[in-house]
Design an enzyme around this catalytic site. Structure first.
Site: not given
Length: 263
Positions: A49, A60
């Site tokens: 990823e 995040d």
């Protein structure tokens, strides 16, 4: 068949679970990031990823946010992110690369132009966390028409009514977020994850990969044991942020991959 489909077929044939590693493209700089990415497959990573740096990464936690800031401060761009994938493809034509990020940089580039460039660079799939299923016409449908998988996130709050909508145009695999909140949050617990994975798998034939809250080889093994594989991001990115040598970072990644592969 995409590289992701082929990878899962290969893992099933070997009776192995998948280990997925997340790194932010360009963190702490282009050269170091490229060296890390090139080293991931030999460290046991089945799927990479690759984070696309963005100024407002709302899903995040602080670890990934700081990684994005470091990358942007080093001058990282969308073109350079795709360049990292293209450089890996010169020596590795089998390891799937998933580009993970937010829609704004893609929208700014133009969807059609971006998809051509991503495909040319060797990107296999997209995870765009701020595009809900209601916006599938924006990117999901065009991406799949271009031969890219579009991977969707399911969470502990994705209820029975919402799940079919989340799954309807998903391909490659389903990414189950094991804990509520942002990346780098509380530790994932296999006992909590197992019934949720079973619930999702009852509605799809796609592999279910579990991420968020996986930081150790033992947790990677435990979580992979109740799913089709696991993702580790923040624990790896922390070591990059601390300036650890690339060899040490990759050695740590191998311990996580070994854990997942023991499941």
């Amino acid at each position: 068949m995409t590289r992701i489909d082929a990878k899962f077929a290969e893992l099933r044939a070997a009776n192995k679970k998948a280990f997925v590693a997340y790194v932010m493209a360009g963190d702490p700089n282009y050269a170091t990031s490229l060296e890390i990415v090139k080293g991931l497959p030999a460290a046991g990573v089945d799927i990479i990823e690759l984070g696309l740096p963005f100024t407002d990464p709302m899903a995040d936690g602080s670890t990934i946010q700081l990684a994005g800031q470091r990358a942007l401060a080093a001058g990282m761009t969308l073109n350079q992110t795709l360049s990292i994938a293209a450089e890996l493809r010169k020596t590795d034509d089998t390891t799937p690369i998933v580009l993970m990020g937010y829609y704004n940089p893609i929208y700014s580039r133009g969807v059609e132009r971006f998809l051509v460039q991503a495909k040319d660079a060797g990107i296999d799939a997209l995870i765009i966390v701020d595009l809900p299923p209601e916006e599938d016409d924006e990117l999901c449908i065009p991406a799949q028409a271009a031969g890219l998988n579009f991977i969707r996130l399911a969470t502990p709050t994705t209820d029975a009514k919402r799940l079919p909508k989340v799954l309807q145009n998903t391909s490659g695999f389903v990414y189950y977020v094991s804990v509520t909140g942002t990346t780098g949050a509380a530790a994932a617990q296999a006992v909590d994850v197992a019934p949720e994975v079973a619930r999702i798998k009852a509605s799809t034939d796609l592999p279910v990969i579990v991420g968020f809250g996986v930081r150790t080889p033992q947790t990677a093994q435990d979580i992979a044991g109740v799913a089709d594989g696991t993702v580790v991001g923040s624990a790896i990115v922390e070591k990059i942020g601390a300036g650890e040598p690339v060899a040490d970072i990759l050695a740590f990644v191998k311990t996580l991959a070994d854990g997942a592969h023991r499941a």
